[in-house]
Each structure stands twice: as C-alpha cells, then as structure tokens.
Design an enzyme around this catalytic site. Structure first.
Site, PDB file in Angstrom:
ATOM      1  N   LYS A   1       0.835  -1.216   0.000  1.00  0.00           N
ATOM      2  CA  LYS A   1       0.000   0.000   0.000  1.00  0.00           C
ATOM      3  C   LYS A   1       0.864   1.259   0.000  1.00  0.00           C
ATOM      4  CE  LYS A   1      -1.982  -1.028   3.919  1.00  0.00           C
ATOM      5  NZ  LYS A   1      -1.188  -2.226   4.290  1.00  0.00           N
TER       6      LYS A   1
ATOM      7  N   ARG B   1      -9.402   1.657   9.090  1.00  0.00           N
ATOM      8  CA  ARG B   1      -8.961   0.306   9.438  1.00  0.00           C
ATOM      9  C   ARG B   1      -9.968  -0.449  10.284  1.00  0.00           C
ATOM     10  NH1 ARG B   1      -2.901   0.731   9.049  1.00  0.00           N
ATOM     11  NH2 ARG B   1      -2.065  -1.245   9.760  1.00  0.00           N
TER      12      ARG B   1
ATOM     13  N   ARG C   1      11.630  -5.567   4.656  1.00  0.00           N
ATOM     14  CA  ARG C   1      11.486  -4.121   4.383  1.00  0.00           C
ATOM     15  C   ARG C   1      12.505  -3.294   5.164  1.00  0.00           C
ATOM     16  NH1 ARG C   1       5.782  -1.681   5.150  1.00  0.00           N
ATOM     17  NH2 ARG C   1       5.943  -2.920   7.049  1.00  0.00           N
TER      18      ARG C   1
ATOM     19  N   ARG D   1      11.580  -1.064  10.706  1.00  0.00           N
ATOM     20  CA  ARG D   1      10.557  -0.667  11.677  1.00  0.00           C
ATOM     21  C   ARG D   1      10.515  -1.678  12.819  1.00  0.00           C
ATOM     22  NH1 ARG D   1       5.255   0.438   8.081  1.00  0.00           N
ATOM     23  NH2 ARG D   1       4.376  -0.842   9.739  1.00  0.00           N
TER      24      ARG D   1
ATOM     25  N   ARG E   1       0.011  -8.610  13.961  1.00  0.00           N
ATOM     26  CA  ARG E   1      -0.466  -7.588  13.006  1.00  0.00           C
ATOM     27  C   ARG E   1      -1.428  -8.211  11.996  1.00  0.00           C
ATOM     28  NH1 ARG E   1       4.734  -4.911  10.628  1.00  0.00           N
ATOM     29  NH2 ARG E   1       3.253  -3.737   9.358  1.00  0.00           N
TER      30      ARG E   1
END
Ligand code: AP5
Length: 237
Positions: free
Chosen positions: A34, A109, A148, A181, A192
């Site tokens: 996203k 969300r 990531r 992160r 998550r």
C-alpha cells in the site's frame, strides 16, 4: 501542525493537469504494498500521501502525548484506538492541501473509522472515497515485511530481498541510512496479521456493499500493480 507529517516528495509530480479530485483509500494487509503504491499515485497526481502509520510514528519520534500512548500498542502489533486515530485524521484532512484529493494508506482500518471517514468527507464537501483493495495471500507478506527497510531521511521503501539499494544500508535517492521498523520483526508480524483479519478485513465487504471497492492482485510485481491502480483511478474519474 500537519506539514511535519508529510515526507518531501523525492520526485516532482507528473503533469499536474490531470487532477485527482477525490480521496483514494488503499486497503489491504500489512506488507501488501500500500505504501509503495500510495507514494507513486500521490506523486503522479501531485496530491498528499497520507499514512496514519507514518503520522503515528512521527508522533512517537517527537514524544507527543499521542505518540506516548500509541508506542506500546504499535509495538505489540495491535491497532491504536479509534478515538486517537480519528482526531489525528480530522485535523489532517481539513488542511487546504487536501482539497484536490489525497491518497490514504492504512486508514480507515475499522468499520467505525470508515463510517466516521464517510461523514467527515461529506462535511468537508468531498466525494466519497474510491477504495483499492490489495488482495494477497498472507503467507506472501511475511517475507515482504521482514525484508522491508526504510530511509530515515525521505521514507523511501526498500526490500532486502525484492528491492535492494545500490549501496547496502543506504538510500538510493539521498544516501540516508536505512532502518527496520520495530514492528517488522518476525514475532510482531503474526499479531499484526491477526489484527487485520479481525478488525480491518470486514471493510472489504463494507466497501463492496457500497459499490466503492476495486480489487488489485497485490502479489504481482510493483510495476504491474501500479499499472492496475492507475487503470482503476483513471477509469473511475
Ligand atoms: P502502517 O504503517 O499502516 O502499516 P501496515 O498497514 O501494517 O502496512 P505496512 O506499512 O506494513 O505495509 P504496506 O502495505 O504499506 O507495504 P509496503 O508498501 O511498505 O501501520 C503500522 C501500525 O500503526 C499498525 O499496526 C497500528 O498499530 C497503527 N495504525 C496505523 N494506522 C492505524 C489506524 N488507522 N487505526 C489504528 N491503528 C493504526 O511494502 C512492504 C514491502 O514489500 C516493502 O519492502 C516493499 O519494497 C515490498 N513490496 C511492495 N510491493 C511489492 C510488490 N508488488 N512485489 C514485491 N515486493 C513489494
């Protein structure tokens, strides 16, 4: 307060003649791509890219009261309470720079957030959102999330497996240091994904019922997903 939340665009927008003039929402599980696509679409149309995740991380970095409340919740991979997120979003989209449209990634969300967002858009005189659903098998996102890395300076997103930088640990755009992160550690990925399945996935049916949802196969390569997103946005405008 809000300028601080926006990362400086790394490239100028394409021809600004083509206006977005609406809110585009990217909906999908963590790691679906996203943020990568939201940056690109916002750049193309010269509109703000808004990410509630980035806003919350900025608050954490600045040690604001909101950041202090959000930090332990995000570290556990849970959603921050609606009341905190909605106040932050309201302040942001009332900014004049949103009047030609904006791209939201990571919001809404929950169904409560989506209902509030719909009302807020109405009150601000904006059209209802175009929602792009990033459909992907959760197994695929685990590698994307743990691989990531983000630039500390400009926020550019890389991946040690799929999109490595030319110089290890340094951003290709500005040479900034890359970081992982805290919630991208493997042990936080499962909570998550569980939060997504429980609280966010119902929005797929919610927006489909309203006739606003458009599916994208998010397992495709980045360029193919970009092509499909543009096709949807241009087709609707
Ligand atoms: P947030 O920051 O919104 O994270 P997220 O939704 O979990 O999504 P991600 O940023 O992990 O993934 P993405 O889909 O943007 O993927 P990306 O493009 O980076 O939220 C973090 C936390 O904040 C939440 O857990 C919650 O606590 C809180 N929060 C935020 N908003 C909230 C809200 N509204 N309400 C309550 N709480 C909220 O890509 C991932 C990786 O894959 C990258 O390395 C990228 O290079 C790579 N990649 C991207 N696309 C492709 C592709 N097509 N092929 C191969 N690799 C790809």
């Amino acid at each position: 307060m809000d300028k601080v939340f926006d990362k400086a665009p790394d490239k100028p927008p394409d021809k600004p003649a083509d206006k977005l003039n609406r809110a585009v929402v990217f909906l999908g599980p963590p790691g679906a791509g996203k943020g990568t696509q939201a940056k690109e679409l916002a750049r193309k149309y010269g509109v703000p890219h808004l990410s509630t995740g980035d806003m919350l991380r900025e608050n954490i970095a600045q040690g604001t009261p909101l950041g202090l409340q959000a930090k332990p919740i995000m570290a556990r991979g849970e959603l921050v309470p609606d009341s905190l997120v909605l106040k932050m979003v309201k302040q942001r989209i009332e900014n004049a720079d949103c009047s030609f449209g904006f791209v939201f990634d990571g919001f809404p969300r929950t169904v409560a957030q989506a209902q509030y967002f719909g009302e807020l858009l109405k009150r601000c005189g904006y059209k209802q959102p175009l929602v792009v659903h990033f459909a992907i098998d959760p197994v695929l996102v685990i590698k994307r999330i743990t691989g990531r890395r983000m630039c500390k300076v400009g926020g550019e997103i890389y991946n040690i497996f799929e999109r490595p930088t030319r110089v290890a640990g340094r951003c290709d755009n500005d040479g900034g240091e890359l970081e992982q992160r805290p919630d991208d550690r493997e042990e936080i990925v499962a909570p998550r994904l569980a939060a997504y399945a429980r609280q966010t996935a119902p929005l797929v049916a919610y927006y489909r019922r309203l006739g606003r949802l458009h599916d994208v196969d998010a397992a495709q390569p980045v360029e193919e997903v970009t092509r499909r997103v543009l096709e949807i946005v241009r087709g609707i405008k």
